[in-house]
Design an enzyme around this catalytic site. Sequence first.
Site, short mmCIF file in Angstrom:
data_model
loop_
_atom_site.label_atom_id
_atom_site.label_comp_id
_atom_site.label_asym_id
_atom_site.label_seq_id
_atom_site.Cartn_x
_atom_site.Cartn_y
_atom_site.Cartn_z
N LYS A 165 -17.14 1.13 15.44
CA LYS A 165 -15.99 1.77 14.78
C LYS A 165 -15.46 2.42 15.43
O LYS A 165 -15.55 2.90 16.41
CB LYS A 165 -16.30 2.81 14.00
CG LYS A 165 -15.67 3.04 12.94
CD LYS A 165 -16.12 2.52 11.15
CE LYS A 165 -15.51 2.45 10.63
NZ LYS A 165 -16.25 1.75 8.96
N PRO A 197 -10.16 -3.30 8.87
CA PRO A 197 -9.55 -2.66 8.10
C PRO A 197 -10.59 -1.72 8.40
O PRO A 197 -11.58 -1.80 7.71
CB PRO A 197 -8.98 -3.28 6.61
CG PRO A 197 -9.70 -4.66 6.65
CD PRO A 197 -10.65 -5.11 7.60
N LEU A 246 -10.63 6.06 -6.68
CA LEU A 246 -9.67 4.88 -7.08
C LEU A 246 -8.41 4.40 -5.93
O LEU A 246 -7.84 3.94 -6.88
CB LEU A 246 -8.78 5.66 -8.89
CG LEU A 246 -9.23 6.56 -9.59
CD1 LEU A 246 -8.98 6.68 -10.62
CD2 LEU A 246 -10.35 5.65 -10.17
N GLY A 247 -9.05 4.09 -5.12
CA GLY A 247 -8.59 3.31 -3.89
C GLY A 247 -9.13 1.58 -4.15
O GLY A 247 -9.45 1.80 -5.40
N VAL A 268 -10.83 0.14 -3.84
CA VAL A 268 -12.65 -0.12 -4.21
C VAL A 268 -13.11 0.64 -5.73
O VAL A 268 -13.13 -0.27 -6.50
CB VAL A 268 -13.08 0.29 -2.85
CG1 VAL A 268 -14.82 -0.22 -3.15
CG2 VAL A 268 -13.10 -0.48 -1.75
N GLY A 269 -12.41 1.63 -5.32
CA GLY A 269 -13.11 2.65 -6.36
C GLY A 269 -12.12 2.46 -7.93
O GLY A 269 -13.25 2.20 -8.83
N ASP A 291 -8.86 11.66 -8.92
CA ASP A 291 -8.57 11.18 -7.14
C ASP A 291 -7.06 11.99 -6.70
O ASP A 291 -6.71 13.14 -7.49
CB ASP A 291 -7.63 9.35 -7.52
CG ASP A 291 -7.45 9.04 -5.91
OD1 ASP A 291 -7.48 7.95 -5.62
OD2 ASP A 291 -6.17 9.52 -5.93
N ASN A 308 -18.65 5.51 3.27
CA ASN A 308 -19.13 5.89 4.59
C ASN A 308 -20.06 7.31 4.56
O ASN A 308 -18.89 7.74 4.15
CB ASN A 308 -18.74 5.43 5.16
CG ASN A 308 -18.41 3.77 5.13
OD1 ASN A 308 -19.52 2.85 5.01
ND2 ASN A 308 -17.46 2.91 5.75
C1 HCI Z 1 -17.42 -1.31 6.27
O1 HCI Z 1 -17.90 -1.39 5.50
O2 HCI Z 1 -18.13 0.17 6.28
C2 HCI Z 1 -16.10 -1.86 7.44
C3 HCI Z 1 -17.06 -2.89 6.85
C4 HCI Z 1 -16.23 -4.20 8.33
C5 HCI Z 1 -17.39 -4.98 8.16
C6 HCI Z 1 -17.13 -5.46 10.10
C7 HCI Z 1 -15.33 -5.36 10.54
C8 HCI Z 1 -14.94 -4.25 10.19
C9 HCI Z 1 -14.82 -3.84 9.12
#
Ligand code: HCI
Length: 354
Positions: free
Chosen positions: A76, A115, A181-182, A184-185, A203, A261
């Site tokens: 990350k 991203p 509510l981005g 994904v939400g 949100d 996450n």
């Molecule tokens: C994630 O699941 O948090 C990020 C997903 C992802 C996977 C591989 C490269 C960048 C982001």
Amino acid sequence: MALPEWDGELTSVRHDPDTGAWFVIGVHSTRLGPASGGTRAMVYDGVADAVADARRLAGAMTSKMAAAGLPMGGGKSVIALPAPRAELDDATWHRILHRHAANLNLLGGNYTTGPDVGTSAADMDVLATLTPHVFGRSAAAGGPGSSAPMTALGVFAAIEVGVAEAGLDGVEGLRVLVQGLGAVGADVARLAARAGGKLIVTDVDPARCTAAADELGAEVIDTGDVLSRACDVLVPCATGGLLSPATAATVPCTVIAGAANNLLTDDAAAEVLRRRGITYAPDFVANAGGAIHLVGREVLGWDAAEVTARTRAVGDTLAGIFADARAHDISTVAAAGRAAARTLADGPRPTSTA
Ligand code: HCI
């Protein structure tokens, strides 16, 4: 300087005196393949916080890739911004992306980014002009486009399996509370509404709440009421750290499955949820759809249909984890951790696309 302990492989920390930004890349594990995970850009209290965040998130990516059966390691990036992203002028942001690309190039493909919070497909398009180590370019730039729809689909599969595990009869009629509510939400909320769920949403951005109320008939609550509002399914899709042992002890719901996450402050919170009989879908399993999308499309050559099928299979993976947790009286996080550890111990699979 005393370095805190970490079980990961590499941490790169660089400073750009011109912009004041700090760049942290955590490579947690390359056991199953080159490390991958997104770039988070935000303001931190200090560089130590940024390092800690990058490392924790990188560790979660290792587990996520292993649990999803993807031939990648976990990493990350964190960019500790000198000011909130919205306040940075284009030239400064561009310079920051250039620095980040230079750092990615230094790692020579041991880590590929994508991203995350604070970065977009458009930013990946810029990075991709400077480094090959980028996933998630926009469709217009030849990339696979946003991973949000697949992340949402996987989270919804987790909700359905979690509901079944809790002995409830489908999502229809259940109170589904979506926090955040981005992209994904909002998508998870749509899927839940389509399945007959009664939506409760919140949100920090009131406009997003109004949109969900108009489109889905959702009830809007204050952001501060997420942990006290009774619901059947809690769906955290904002930032991490919502559930500590203390908040896990009182949160009034039956199932928890979301996209954020690092939803738990620590594994002890999972044990608290287990003792209360709350079905918790481990975050790194439930939210793997985005990684499946990016790695599937960009590494494994899957088409959209294959990615969708593999994302739906998040539900099967979770069902196995729930069964293991039940059989051994351990938390779902412990069960998921064991499964990921087994995959890591086995090492790379020769035919991971089969
Ligand atoms: C994630 O699941 O948090 C990020 C997903 C992802 C996977 C591989 C490269 C960048 C982001």
